[in-house]
Motif scaffolding. Structure first.
Motif, PDB file in Angstrom:
ATOM      1  N   CYS A 118       0.449  18.273 -51.012  1.00  0.00           N
ATOM      2  CA  CYS A 118       1.452  18.739 -51.849  1.00  0.00           C
ATOM      3  C   CYS A 118       2.168  19.956 -51.883  1.00  0.00           C
ATOM      4  N   GLY A 119       2.545  20.395 -50.468  1.00  0.00           N
ATOM      5  CA  GLY A 119       3.170  21.479 -50.074  1.00  0.00           C
ATOM      6  C   GLY A 119       2.769  22.892 -50.640  1.00  0.00           C
ATOM      7  N   GLY A 120       1.733  22.943 -50.564  1.00  0.00           N
ATOM      8  CA  GLY A 120       1.017  24.283 -50.964  1.00  0.00           C
ATOM      9  C   GLY A 120       1.756  25.567 -50.310  1.00  0.00           C
ATOM     10  N   ASP A 121       2.293  25.271 -49.108  1.00  0.00           N
ATOM     11  CA  ASP A 121       2.903  26.776 -48.611  1.00  0.00           C
ATOM     12  C   ASP A 121       4.096  26.827 -49.422  1.00  0.00           C
ATOM     13  N   PHE A 122       4.555  25.979 -50.091  1.00  0.00           N
ATOM     14  CA  PHE A 122       5.814  26.465 -50.900  1.00  0.00           C
ATOM     15  C   PHE A 122       5.619  26.658 -52.234  1.00  0.00           C
ATOM     16  N   TRP A 123       4.339  26.599 -52.763  1.00  0.00           N
ATOM     17  CA  TRP A 123       4.114  26.899 -54.138  1.00  0.00           C
ATOM     18  C   TRP A 123       4.671  28.296 -54.608  1.00  0.00           C
ATOM     19  N   ARG A 124       4.949  28.170 -56.003  1.00  0.00           N
ATOM     20  CA  ARG A 124       5.357  29.320 -56.514  1.00  0.00           C
ATOM     21  C   ARG A 124       4.293  30.582 -56.325  1.00  0.00           C
ATOM     22  N   ASN A 125       2.994  30.002 -56.634  1.00  0.00           N
ATOM     23  CA  ASN A 125       1.877  30.988 -56.553  1.00  0.00           C
ATOM     24  C   ASN A 125       0.876  30.086 -55.906  1.00  0.00           C
ATOM     25  N   ARG A 126       0.104  30.723 -54.667  1.00  0.00           N
ATOM     26  CA  ARG A 126      -0.780  30.140 -54.071  1.00  0.00           C
ATOM     27  C   ARG A 126      -1.836  31.143 -53.505  1.00  0.00           C
ATOM     28  N   ASP A 127      -2.092  32.210 -54.595  1.00  0.00           N
ATOM     29  CA  ASP A 127      -2.955  33.298 -54.325  1.00  0.00           C
ATOM     30  C   ASP A 127      -4.249  32.586 -53.888  1.00  0.00           C
ATOM     31  N   ASN A 128      -4.645  33.207 -52.689  1.00  0.00           N
ATOM     32  CA  ASN A 128      -6.193  33.071 -52.271  1.00  0.00           C
ATOM     33  C   ASN A 128      -6.347  31.670 -51.742  1.00  0.00           C
ATOM     34  N   TRP A 129      -5.514  30.684 -51.636  1.00  0.00           N
ATOM     35  CA  TRP A 129      -5.729  29.346 -51.514  1.00  0.00           C
ATOM     36  C   TRP A 129      -5.755  29.196 -49.815  1.00  0.00           C
ATOM     37  N   TRP A 137     -15.176  31.994 -55.957  1.00  0.00           N
ATOM     38  CA  TRP A 137     -15.404  33.473 -56.120  1.00  0.00           C
ATOM     39  C   TRP A 137     -14.215  34.322 -55.798  1.00  0.00           C
ATOM     40  N   ASP A 138     -13.323  33.698 -54.940  1.00  0.00           N
ATOM     41  CA  ASP A 138     -12.164  34.372 -54.521  1.00  0.00           C
ATOM     42  C   ASP A 138     -11.090  34.036 -55.414  1.00  0.00           C
ATOM     43  N   TYR A 139     -11.122  33.226 -56.580  1.00  0.00           N
ATOM     44  CA  TYR A 139     -10.196  33.010 -57.555  1.00  0.00           C
ATOM     45  C   TYR A 139      -8.878  32.474 -56.930  1.00  0.00           C
ATOM     46  N   TRP A 140      -9.124  31.370 -56.585  1.00  0.00           N
ATOM     47  CA  TRP A 140      -7.793  30.482 -55.972  1.00  0.00           C
ATOM     48  C   TRP A 140      -6.928  30.277 -57.211  1.00  0.00           C
ATOM     49  N   TYR A 141      -5.588  30.534 -57.081  1.00  0.00           N
ATOM     50  CA  TYR A 141      -4.663  30.621 -58.343  1.00  0.00           C
ATOM     51  C   TYR A 141      -4.956  28.982 -58.993  1.00  0.00           C
ATOM     52  N   GLY A 142      -5.048  29.127 -60.119  1.00  0.00           N
ATOM     53  CA  GLY A 142      -4.996  27.707 -60.996  1.00  0.00           C
ATOM     54  C   GLY A 142      -6.514  27.138 -61.016  1.00  0.00           C
ATOM     55  N   VAL A 143      -7.310  27.570 -60.340  1.00  0.00           N
ATOM     56  CA  VAL A 143      -8.856  26.841 -60.224  1.00  0.00           C
ATOM     57  C   VAL A 143      -9.810  27.825 -61.102  1.00  0.00           C
ATOM     58  N   THR A 144     -10.563  26.898 -61.906  1.00  0.00           N
ATOM     59  CA  THR A 144     -11.428  27.505 -62.696  1.00  0.00           C
ATOM     60  C   THR A 144     -12.868  26.715 -62.559  1.00  0.00           C
ATOM     61  N   CYS A 145     -13.908  27.722 -62.187  1.00  0.00           N
ATOM     62  CA  CYS A 145     -15.038  27.057 -61.813  1.00  0.00           C
ATOM     63  C   CYS A 145     -16.290  27.326 -63.019  1.00  0.00           C
ATOM     64  N   ASN A 146     -17.225  26.486 -63.053  1.00  0.00           N
ATOM     65  CA  ASN A 146     -18.485  26.760 -64.107  1.00  0.00           C
ATOM     66  C   ASN A 146     -19.418  27.684 -63.256  1.00  0.00           C
ATOM     67  N   GLU A 147     -20.369  27.851 -64.166  1.00  0.00           N
ATOM     68  CA  GLU A 147     -21.604  28.568 -63.789  1.00  0.00           C
ATOM     69  C   GLU A 147     -22.220  28.443 -62.228  1.00  0.00           C
ATOM     70  N   HIS A 148     -22.062  26.871 -61.828  1.00  0.00           N
ATOM     71  CA  HIS A 148     -22.599  26.585 -60.739  1.00  0.00           C
ATOM     72  C   HIS A 148     -21.958  26.348 -59.496  1.00  0.00           C
ATOM     73  N   GLY A 149     -20.619  27.039 -59.828  1.00  0.00           N
ATOM     74  CA  GLY A 149     -19.454  27.007 -58.630  1.00  0.00           C
ATOM     75  C   GLY A 149     -18.850  25.785 -58.610  1.00  0.00           C
ATOM     76  N   TYR A 150     -18.778  24.723 -59.391  1.00  0.00           N
ATOM     77  CA  TYR A 150     -18.134  23.627 -59.564  1.00  0.00           C
ATOM     78  C   TYR A 150     -16.703  23.585 -60.248  1.00  0.00           C
ATOM     79  N   VAL A 151     -15.662  23.024 -59.723  1.00  0.00           N
ATOM     80  CA  VAL A 151     -14.531  23.254 -60.229  1.00  0.00           C
ATOM     81  C   VAL A 151     -14.508  22.314 -61.671  1.00  0.00           C
ATOM     82  N   ILE A 152     -13.980  23.093 -62.796  1.00  0.00           N
ATOM     83  CA  ILE A 152     -13.855  22.661 -64.157  1.00  0.00           C
ATOM     84  C   ILE A 152     -12.328  22.514 -64.533  1.00  0.00           C
ATOM     85  N   LYS A 153     -11.654  23.194 -63.792  1.00  0.00           N
ATOM     86  CA  LYS A 153     -10.210  23.291 -64.408  1.00  0.00           C
ATOM     87  C   LYS A 153      -9.150  23.472 -63.335  1.00  0.00           C
TER      88      LYS A 153
END
Length: 354
Positions: A118-129, A137-153
């Protein structure tokens, strides 16, 4: 929008009706039925997600169920994860016992494939991807994880996400919310250059057993997942306005938790579902500007929690707005329909939609 006493509303309609000439009735006219009684209005939450009635009476189950949405950094104070016995220590997030766990590896691989397709290199914000860092743990932009380290958002609205979604996106099994929407094509006459343009078919999300919100409005999506009904036990909001959809989700009556259904401004050609009224928890319905067929019947009356019901601008949709909704849809419901061909028939009951 303010309420109008139903008696005054009826008188206003009755006195203004003779002013409308017979010839004008044959033109396309707006029918707007504002149904409401002089009762305290319940506050509407964004997307209709909050179960407002449970703010008054609750056994605590709703609050306990929210633990699945708590982010990893917020959970640092109480986590008992076996792979991290000393709590949230960044260095330990790179220990093999954490990094090599099967589900975390699968989710990181899925996110990287999504980025590349999906063209990540051209995203408006791609911090830490990047492949060297950790999505949680490195807070990829737009990614939220739960207490077990699994993606929830996965929230990347207006981020120039463009392309076809990979099938591996369905491996985010703890996903609660996905938002790949575009807000508006322009703002103050300036084009929105950050719009997403997701194409094709959304892959199956059947293994996302906690999925509650899908927001993919303003893209070029042709079809929702064929097996979306497998998410019916958890899905509360489905927004896919301004796409290229031609069909409603199948087995729509199974979505008993659905609060919000926004599929307006598509190309949906299905018949209006005869079992639509079985969506007892629905609050917001936007199906305007489609090509719906068939008829609206008395079956919609049981949707007594409705706030907005908009089926306007569907030229082939007929039937009658049931008179009973004046009684049963009594708390601030807005009903929209639009006459397209033959005009509204003269009657003092419900409005004809033929």
């Amino acid at each position: 929008m303010y309420c109008m006493d139903i008696t005054n509303a009826s008188k206003l309609l009755e006195h203004s009706w003779p002013l409308v000439g017979a010839s004008s009735r044959s033109m396309a006219v707006w029918l707007r039925c504002l149904v409401c009684l002089c009762m305290p209005r319940l506050l509407l939450a964004a997307g209709g997600i909050t179960e407002d009635e449970r703010l008054l009476v609750s056994d605590g189950s709703w609050h306990r169920n929210q633990r699945k949405s708590i982010s990893i950094e917020t959970s640092c104070y109480y986590t008992t994860m076996e792979a991290m016995p000393y709590g949230c220590q960044y260095a330990r997030a790179y220990f093999p016992s954490y990094q090599n766990e099967f589900q975390r590896k699968a989710e990181k691989a899925a996110l990287l494939e999504f980025y590349n397709l999906c063209g990540g290199d051209f995203w408006r914000n791609r911090d830490n991807w990047n492949s060297e860092s950790d999505p949680c743990w490195d807070y990829w932009y737009g990614v939220t994880c739960n207490e077990h380290g699994y993606v929830i958002k996965l929230e990347l609205a207006d981020n120039r996400v463009r392309g076809i979604l990979p099938s591996t996106l369905g491996s985010l099994t703890s996903l609660v919310k996905i938002d790949l929407s575009s807000t508006e094509p322009e703002y103050h006459l300036h084009p929105n250059d950050e719009m997403n343009r997701v194409e094709g078919v959304i892959p199956s999300l059947a293994l996302c057993f906690q999925l509650e919100e899908i927001e993919v409005s303003g893209n070029l999506i042709l079809r929702l997942p064929d097996d979306l009904y497998l998410n019916a036990n958890t899905l509360r909001s489905l927004s896919a306005s301004r796409n290229l959809l031609r069909n409603l989700p199948i087995y729509l009556a199974r979505f008993q938790l659905l609060h919000t259904l926004e599929l307006d401004n598509n190309r949906i050609e299905d018949a209006f579902p005869t079992d639509f009224g079985q969506l007892r928890n629905i609050r917001i319905v936007h199906l305007q500007y489609n090509r719906l067929k068939g008829s609206i019947t008395q079956d919609i009356v049981p949707m007594d929690k409705i706030r907005v019901f908009d089926v306007s601008h569907n030229p082939e949709l007929g039937g009658v707005i049931p008179e009973q909704i004046i009684v049963d849809w009594a708390v601030g419901a807005d009903v929209y329909a639009k006459e397209q061909r033959n005009g509204v028939k003269e009657q003092k009951g419900p409005a004809e939609l033929t």
